[in-house]
Scaffold this active site. Sequence first.
Site, PDB file in Angstrom:
ATOM      1  N   SER A 146      -4.444   4.982  -9.242  1.00 61.91           N
ATOM      2  CA  SER A 146      -5.048   4.563  -8.046  1.00 61.91           C
ATOM      3  C   SER A 146      -4.541   5.676  -6.854  1.00 61.91           C
ATOM      4  O   SER A 146      -3.246   6.037  -7.187  1.00 61.91           O
ATOM      5  CB  SER A 146      -4.613   3.333  -7.483  1.00 61.91           C
ATOM      6  OG  SER A 146      -4.986   2.968  -6.058  1.00 61.91           O
ATOM      7  N   TYR A 159       0.760  -3.503  -6.194  1.00 67.76           N
ATOM      8  CA  TYR A 159      -0.324  -2.813  -6.801  1.00 67.76           C
ATOM      9  C   TYR A 159       0.107  -1.501  -6.890  1.00 67.76           C
ATOM     10  O   TYR A 159      -0.129  -0.612  -7.918  1.00 67.76           O
ATOM     11  CB  TYR A 159      -1.733  -3.189  -6.407  1.00 67.76           C
ATOM     12  CG  TYR A 159      -2.773  -2.444  -7.199  1.00 67.76           C
ATOM     13  CD1 TYR A 159      -3.369  -2.783  -8.396  1.00 67.76           C
ATOM     14  CD2 TYR A 159      -3.325  -1.317  -6.424  1.00 67.76           C
ATOM     15  CE1 TYR A 159      -4.379  -2.058  -8.773  1.00 67.76           C
ATOM     16  CE2 TYR A 159      -4.285  -0.551  -7.259  1.00 67.76           C
ATOM     17  CZ  TYR A 159      -4.847  -1.013  -8.383  1.00 67.76           C
ATOM     18  OH  TYR A 159      -5.955  -0.092  -8.781  1.00 67.76           O
TER      19      TYR A 159
END
Length: 268
Positions: A146, A159
């Site tokens: 990400s 995350y």
Amino acid sequence: MADAIRMDGKVAIITGGAGGIGAATARLLAARGARVAIADIAFDAAQAVAGSIDGALAVPLDLEQEASIEAMIATVSAKFGRIDVLHNNAALLGPDIAAADGDIEHMDTALWDRTFAVNVRGTMIACRAALPHLRASRGNVVNTVSNLALQGHMIQAAYSSSKAAIIQMTRAIAASHGIHGVRCNAVAPGMTMTPALREAFPPALRQAVEDETLRDQLGAPEDIAEAVAFLASDAARNITGQVLVADGGCASHVPGIARFRSFFAGDQ
């Protein structure tokens, strides 16, 4: 190199392949000639995707269970006789999880531990189990990370930290297994307009990200699939240990570019 993006004769595993980026990647790799295995904890959905792709295999996968991960690799190898690509795309990221994943001061230890168990430990076990097969085929790993793994944010601390760990794992695998012909890279999407995100993410926050995007729209799952397919193909044979950021330019510019746009637009 004209046909280097083709995947004819190759076998690819896509974890988290039941929807979004995973499903788009499975369809694209299959369209380019690969035989694909779609692994997901949502097995009914994985079967539905596999049913739409000629010759595809659906495999149940629970990234919290070591035996499930190892069984996935064994099942695909037994079915197709080889493994050429492992696309680690699955992650712990549902609406309830995302809502609870805030800053470190308010972080729930159980959420942190589960995020790392699924995203980092699960990815490690999948790579470990696949590497003997990838060494035999001179194949490769593509990890979905990400752009949040490369930037600080006020939310999603667990995350983003887990995805940063996967970036380092990507480099470690590339360094230790390149001599055996195995490549390992990562794709870092930005906000991607999957159906789940469109439904769950507040429109005002989505607009804030879109305003900072250098394209005229947010990316779609098919955009990320193209990046994965490139790295998985022989067209990227000289690329390993790298992170390909596919976020529409969000991470590439000075902060607050949306305000600069407004200022200069008003000055014209």
